[in-house]
Design an enzyme around this catalytic site. Structure first.
Site, PDB file in Angstrom:
ATOM      1  N   ASN A 293      -2.170  12.811  -4.119  1.00 51.95           N
ATOM      2  CA  ASN A 293      -3.154  13.240  -5.119  1.00 51.95           C
ATOM      3  C   ASN A 293      -3.635  14.666  -4.862  1.00 51.95           C
ATOM      4  O   ASN A 293      -3.801  15.466  -5.795  1.00 51.95           O
ATOM      5  CB  ASN A 293      -4.363  12.292  -5.117  1.00 51.95           C
ATOM      6  CG  ASN A 293      -4.205  11.134  -6.094  1.00 51.95           C
ATOM      7  OD1 ASN A 293      -3.503  11.245  -7.084  1.00 51.95           O
ATOM      8  ND2 ASN A 293      -4.849  10.023  -5.800  1.00 51.95           N
TER       9      ASN A 293
ATOM     10  N   ASP B 228       0.844  -1.191   0.000  1.00 52.68           N
ATOM     11  CA  ASP B 228       0.000   0.000   0.000  1.00 52.68           C
ATOM     12  C   ASP B 228       0.885   1.249   0.000  1.00 52.68           C
ATOM     13  O   ASP B 228       1.839   1.348   0.780  1.00 52.68           O
ATOM     14  CB  ASP B 228      -0.904   0.006   1.238  1.00 52.68           C
ATOM     15  CG  ASP B 228      -1.959   1.104   1.175  1.00 52.68           C
ATOM     16  OD1 ASP B 228      -3.021   0.858   0.578  1.00 52.68           O
ATOM     17  OD2 ASP B 228      -1.706   2.203   1.698  1.00 52.68           O
TER      18      ASP B 228
ATOM     19  N   ASP C 234      -1.817   9.219 -11.180  1.00 50.65           N
ATOM     20  CA  ASP C 234      -1.878   8.108 -12.130  1.00 50.65           C
ATOM     21  C   ASP C 234      -0.494   7.752 -12.642  1.00 50.65           C
ATOM     22  O   ASP C 234      -0.165   6.577 -12.827  1.00 50.65           O
ATOM     23  CB  ASP C 234      -2.785   8.479 -13.308  1.00 50.65           C
ATOM     24  CG  ASP C 234      -4.263   8.462 -12.933  1.00 50.65           C
ATOM     25  OD1 ASP C 234      -4.592   8.012 -11.826  1.00 50.65           O
ATOM     26  OD2 ASP C 234      -5.073   8.898 -13.773  1.00 50.65           O
TER      27      ASP C 234
ATOM     28  N   GLU D 231      -4.808   2.375  -4.375  1.00 49.37           N
ATOM     29  CA  GLU D 231      -3.346   2.493  -4.275  1.00 49.37           C
ATOM     30  C   GLU D 231      -2.740   1.263  -3.634  1.00 49.37           C
ATOM     31  O   GLU D 231      -1.640   1.286  -3.102  1.00 49.37           O
ATOM     32  CB  GLU D 231      -2.957   3.742  -3.481  1.00 49.37           C
ATOM     33  CG  GLU D 231      -3.321   3.717  -2.012  1.00 49.37           C
ATOM     34  CD  GLU D 231      -4.704   4.305  -1.717  1.00 49.37           C
ATOM     35  OE1 GLU D 231      -4.959   4.634  -0.555  1.00 49.37           O
ATOM     36  OE2 GLU D 231      -5.520   4.442  -2.656  1.00 49.37           O
TER      37      GLU D 231
ATOM     38  N   HIS E 240      -4.531  14.341  -9.801  1.00 51.93           N
ATOM     39  CA  HIS E 240      -4.757  12.942 -10.145  1.00 51.93           C
ATOM     40  C   HIS E 240      -3.940  12.492 -11.351  1.00 51.93           C
ATOM     41  O   HIS E 240      -3.614  11.301 -11.467  1.00 51.93           O
ATOM     42  CB  HIS E 240      -6.253  12.714 -10.401  1.00 51.93           C
ATOM     43  CG  HIS E 240      -7.071  12.771  -9.145  1.00 51.93           C
ATOM     44  ND1 HIS E 240      -7.133  11.736  -8.256  1.00 51.93           N
ATOM     45  CD2 HIS E 240      -7.846  13.761  -8.621  1.00 51.93           C
ATOM     46  CE1 HIS E 240      -7.915  12.058  -7.246  1.00 51.93           C
ATOM     47  NE2 HIS E 240      -8.357  13.291  -7.446  1.00 51.93           N
TER      48      HIS E 240
END
Length: 322
Positions: A203, A195, A212, A239, A208
């Site tokens: 973010n 994680d 990404d 994530e 975003h």
């Protein structure tokens, strides 16, 4: 052209010497009007006649195939296809047959002797066409395009669009398969959960699109870190990532987790076009099925997930394992 076909009263002469009609047109003429690969077989599977599409499918000429036995062209290591076709033809001595489609592999006549998957159906021809010997219509449909389209759709259905890793659906299927195999062979099976720490903050701070980009880069790194082709890397959640490691002991899984964590830590800010002060850390949980520690694959997953959250609760940027 169609009117000409109807007026054609010329009988056909096929390899066994029988003569047959279908109303006012010969069977041979009719075959050439069918937009499928079609053969006429006798009760032994010998090719009595065929149309141009069938010759093209086999990468040969009509005169090369006429008189040959269709069974000789089957690539059938188990013998199942041979048995099914022979059974159908044998039944024809006492009843009219109309088989469901069979998927078979046939060898072609071209220089490369390539193989092609086809869908094959057999059906009895009317007695008026069979003279004193039963004849059968064999329709062959090339499955090459269908299989390619199916494989493409299957890959898309099993792949996470952003990272290119397996998605959660593929992860669940693969874990089920490997759990059964490792239990049967008494082999260890390890799971690693990963994680990204504080990814929501990442973010929020950088957007975003940059998030990404980060996920894609992590996916690439995980894919390059896989120890062998039997290992599966998946995007498990937003994530969160997961690895399935068949035949991997607890010690080996822990060493792999340490190596992956080091590789991910090397994804410095330059990979994301950010300030050099931005760091990337991950929390990891590692669980292994050994000596029948867990009763089910779900129990193994739950153990890995619990260890992951232990790592997060202890301050993140670490690995927890039993």
């Amino acid at each position: 052209m169609y009117a000409a076909m109807i007026k054609d009263n010329t009988p056909f002469q096929h390899t066994s010497g029988h003569v047959g009609f279908y109303k006012d047109s010969s069977l041979a003429t009719m075959l050439n009007f069918i937009n499928e690969a079609v053969m006429v077989l006798d009760i032994n599977g010998n090719i009595e006649m065929l149309n141009s599409q069938a010759a093209l499918l086999f990468d040969g000429k009509k005169d090369q195939l006429a008189g040959e036995n269709l069974l000789a062209f089957l690539r059938d290591e188990t013998g199942r296809s041979h048995s099914q076709i022979i059974h159908c033809l044998d039944k024809a001595s006492s009843e009219i047959i109309n088989t469901p489609p069979l998927e078979v592999t046939v060898c072609r006549l071209g220089p490369s002797h390539s193989v092609v998957s086809v869908e094959l159906t057999l059906s009895s021809l009317p007695q008026a066409l069979s003279a004193d010997s039963a004849l059968f219509l064999c329709i062959l449909r090339d499955l090459t395009v269908h299989k390619a389209e199916y494989s493409s759709l299957k890959r898309k259905a099993e792949t996470d669009f952003l990272t290119g890793l397996a998605n959660r659906h593929k992860f669940a299927d693969y874990l089920s398969q490997q759990w059964a195999k490792c239990e049967e062979d008494d082999l260890p099976l390890s799971i690693i959960f990963i994680d990204i720490d504080h990814f929501k903050r990442f973010n929020d701070d950088y957007g975003h699109i940059m998030g990404d980009r980060c996920l894609k880069r992590i996916g690439e790194t995980l894919n390059l870190s896989l120890p062998n082709r039997n290992t599966l890397a998946a995007r498990y959640g937003g994530e969160e990532f997961a690895l399935i490691l068949p035949n991997c002991s607890a010690q080996t899984a822990q060493l792999l987790a340490i190596r992956i964590k080091r590789h991910l830590a090397q994804l410095s800010a330059k990979h994301f076009a950010l300030m050099s002060s931005v760091g990337l850390t991950v929390s990891m949980g590692v669980a292994t099925q050994e000596s029948h520690r867990y009763e089910t694959s779900d129990a193994l997953l739950h153990a890995a997930d619990t260890l992951l959250y232990q790592a997060k609760s202890k301050g993140r940027d670490q690995i927890c394992y039993l």
